[in-house]
Design an enzyme around this catalytic site. Structure first.
Site, PDB file in Angstrom:
ATOM      1  N   GLY A  15       0.824  -1.217   0.000  1.00 57.43           N
ATOM      2  CA  GLY A  15       0.000   0.000   0.000  1.00 57.43           C
ATOM      3  C   GLY A  15       0.854   1.261   0.000  1.00 57.43           C
ATOM      4  N   HIS A 176      -2.681 -17.628  -9.542  1.00 55.93           N
ATOM      5  CA  HIS A 176      -1.431 -17.115  -8.992  1.00 55.93           C
ATOM      6  C   HIS A 176      -0.979 -18.065  -7.889  1.00 55.93           C
ATOM      7  CE1 HIS A 176       1.572 -14.245  -7.776  1.00 55.93           C
ATOM      8  NE2 HIS A 176       1.090 -14.186  -6.559  1.00 55.93           N
TER       9      HIS A 176
HETATM   10  P1  A3D Z   1       1.278  -5.941   4.880  1.00 58.94           P
HETATM   11  O1  A3D Z   1       2.497  -5.082   4.846  1.00 58.94           O
HETATM   12  O2  A3D Z   1       1.054  -6.846   6.043  1.00 58.94           O
HETATM   13  O3  A3D Z   1       0.004  -4.963   4.719  1.00 58.94           O
HETATM   14  C1  A3D Z   1      -1.315  -5.390   4.899  1.00 58.94           C
HETATM   15  C2  A3D Z   1      -2.074  -4.250   5.566  1.00 58.94           C
HETATM   16  O4  A3D Z   1      -3.458  -4.606   5.616  1.00 58.94           O
HETATM   17  C3  A3D Z   1      -1.621  -3.958   6.997  1.00 58.94           C
HETATM   18  O5  A3D Z   1      -1.192  -2.619   7.115  1.00 58.94           O
HETATM   19  C4  A3D Z   1      -2.876  -4.239   7.824  1.00 58.94           C
HETATM   20  O6  A3D Z   1      -3.039  -3.336   8.925  1.00 58.94           O
HETATM   21  C5  A3D Z   1      -3.972  -4.013   6.786  1.00 58.94           C
HETATM   22  N1  A3D Z   1      -5.259  -4.621   7.131  1.00 58.94           N
HETATM   23  C6  A3D Z   1      -5.504  -5.809   7.746  1.00 58.94           C
HETATM   24  N2  A3D Z   1      -6.834  -5.990   7.877  1.00 58.94           N
HETATM   25  C7  A3D Z   1      -7.431  -4.906   7.321  1.00 58.94           C
HETATM   26  C8  A3D Z   1      -8.784  -4.521   7.140  1.00 58.94           C
HETATM   27  N3  A3D Z   1      -9.784  -5.280   7.573  1.00 58.94           N
HETATM   28  N4  A3D Z   1      -9.036  -3.353   6.513  1.00 58.94           N
HETATM   29  C9  A3D Z   1      -8.021  -2.562   6.084  1.00 58.94           C
HETATM   30  N5  A3D Z   1      -6.719  -2.875   6.223  1.00 58.94           N
HETATM   31  C10 A3D Z   1      -6.435  -4.038   6.847  1.00 58.94           C
HETATM   32  O7  A3D Z   1       1.210  -6.859   3.584  1.00 58.94           O
HETATM   33  P2  A3D Z   1       1.724  -6.509   2.087  1.00 58.94           P
HETATM   34  O8  A3D Z   1       1.368  -5.108   1.747  1.00 58.94           O
HETATM   35  O9  A3D Z   1       3.140  -6.961   1.948  1.00 58.94           O
HETATM   36  O10 A3D Z   1       0.822  -7.543   1.265  1.00 58.94           O
HETATM   37  C11 A3D Z   1      -0.574  -7.360   1.200  1.00 58.94           C
HETATM   38  C12 A3D Z   1      -1.253  -8.572   0.573  1.00 58.94           C
HETATM   39  O11 A3D Z   1      -0.803  -8.724  -0.767  1.00 58.94           O
HETATM   40  C13 A3D Z   1      -0.974  -9.924   1.285  1.00 58.94           C
HETATM   41  O12 A3D Z   1      -2.178 -10.672   1.326  1.00 58.94           O
HETATM   42  C14 A3D Z   1       0.029 -10.588   0.365  1.00 58.94           C
HETATM   43  O13 A3D Z   1      -0.010 -11.993   0.478  1.00 58.94           O
HETATM   44  C15 A3D Z   1      -0.457 -10.103  -0.984  1.00 58.94           C
HETATM   45  N6  A3D Z   1       0.503 -10.166  -2.091  1.00 58.94           N
HETATM   46  C16 A3D Z   1       0.042 -10.537  -3.304  1.00 58.94           C
HETATM   47  C17 A3D Z   1       0.886 -10.605  -4.410  1.00 58.94           C
HETATM   48  C18 A3D Z   1       0.350 -11.015  -5.732  1.00 58.94           C
HETATM   49  O14 A3D Z   1       1.095 -11.075  -6.692  1.00 58.94           O
HETATM   50  C19 A3D Z   1      -1.051 -11.339  -5.881  1.00 58.94           C
HETATM   51  C20 A3D Z   1       2.250 -10.276  -4.253  1.00 58.94           C
HETATM   52  C21 A3D Z   1       2.707  -9.888  -2.999  1.00 58.94           C
HETATM   53  C22 A3D Z   1       1.827  -9.829  -1.912  1.00 58.94           C
END
Ligand code: A3D
Length: 320
Positions: A15, A176
């Site tokens: 994000g 994926h």
């Molecule tokens: P991370 O840095 O943990 O960020 C996730 C955020 O979501 C945290 O800041 C949490 O506070 C927030 N959150 C949790 N619950 C809620 C809610 N109910 N409403 C709003 N915010 C909430 O994770 P990230 O940014 O590294 O990854 C995010 C997601 O992307 C994860 O599920 C990963 O597995 C996924 N991801 C997908 C890919 C693909 O290629 C599809 C690649 C990398 C990561």
């Protein structure tokens, strides 16, 4: 004309990177939403303070209230958790499914006209659930995975051939996950398909097979190196490419997790396929020909996604 509004649901690693990239590219004004108090506000302020040096015009804000995403043109969803030691896949699915419910309802109430890009894992099942919970039109809800998986494939191919990544095109389809389908026949260097490059002796089938496997394991390779989280720079870049295609009506041909109804022999199902993204959202699903082996790999991948969707329906019977 007012700037477009971009809502980022989840202000974690991806994000925050999304917000930075969207600001640098001046795609619009940015609202970061997260349940973690202070995180979206802090990241928004930090990035805004880079504005004078970078010279971009964009306002950034952070919030815990869905009312602040009102009227967003694009929503990119990364909210949720990643798998931790001791958690089963079902645990992760159950937790992120609940997150998709609150996010879907928030988007439906405040940004029903947005183009929604889901990144939360397990991707193909989560984008399906997000669409169900939000009730938005299918062509306005998609998932980011194919652009990232193809970019990884392109990067590894450019290293093998010693050429610019710009001259390498690649297609990765299916879900994926471990069963994703990198399509060698539709991947090229300077327009020359990979199997022809093997015939020409520029690489070997063994090397190509190893690159395909490295692409499949691309996410795990980064997790293994970082140890504390998963990839976030390239995933954010990939989603920004999709958002830009929508906002600028670029009609880009990009692989993404899209709703497929009729093409590929599928009836109303989300999976990674080639699409055209423009002002209408997912404007077209490109139904390519696959040979027997490719079709078998694709079917296996679809089956894996079907299993995850079935698990979602078991956890939340309102989805059945
Ligand atoms: P991370 O840095 O943990 O960020 C996730 C955020 O979501 C945290 O800041 C949490 O506070 C927030 N959150 C949790 N619950 C809620 C809610 N109910 N409403 C709003 N915010 C909430 O994770 P990230 O940014 O590294 O990854 C995010 C997601 O992307 C994860 O599920 C990963 O597995 C996924 N991801 C997908 C890919 C693909 O290629 C599809 C690649 C990398 C990561």
């Amino acid at each position: 004309m007012a700037r477009p509004k971009i809502a980022l649901i989840g202000a974690g690693q991806i994000g925050g990177t999304l917000a930075h990239l969207a600001a640098l590219k001046e795609l619009g004004d940015i609202v970061l939403f997260d349940i973690a108090e202070g995180t979206p506000e802090g990241k928004a302020l930090d990035i805004a303070e880079s504005g004078p040096s970078e010279g971009f015009d964009a306002t950034l804000s952070g919030t815990q209230s869905y009312a602040d995403i009102a009227g967003a043109d694009v929503c990119i969803v990364t909210a949720g958790v990643a798998r931790k030691p001791g958690m089963s896949r079902d645990d992760l699915l159950g937790i992120n499914l609940k997150v998709m419910k609150s996010v879907g309802e928030g988007i439906a109430a405040h940004a029903p006209n947005a183009f929604v890009i889901c990144i939360t894992n397990p991707l193909d099942a989560m984008v399906w659930a997000l669409r169900e919970f939000s009730g938005l039109p299918h062509e306005k809800v998609c998932g980011m995975a194919g652009v990232l998986d193809s970019a990884r494939f392109r990067h590894f191919l450019s290293l093998e051939f010693g050429v610019s990544m710009r001259d390498v095109t690649a297609f990765v389809l299916g879900g994926h996950g471990d069963t994703m389908v990198p399509l060698a026949r539709y991947s090229t260097v300077g327009g020359i398909p990979l199997p022809d490059l093997v015939d020409m002796g520029w690489t070997t089938q063994d090397k190509l097979d190893a690159i395909i496997q490295r692409t499949r394991d691309g996410g795990a390779e980064i997790v293994g190196l970082l140890k504390t989280g998963s990839a976030f720079y390239a995933p954010a870049t990939s989603a920004i490419e999709m958002a830009e295609a929508y906002l600028k009506d670029q009609k880009r041909v990009l692989p993404c997790a899209a709703y497929v109804d009729g093409a590929f022999g599928l009836n109303g199902f989300y999976v990674g396929v080639p699409t055209v993204i423009g002002a209408g959202g997912i404007e077209k699903v490109i139904d390519i020909n696959m040979n027997k082996d490719e079709q078998a790999m694709f079917d296996k991948s679809v089956d894996a996604v079907k299993g995850l969707v079935k698990a979602c329906k078991e956890i939340d019977p309102s989805l059945a």
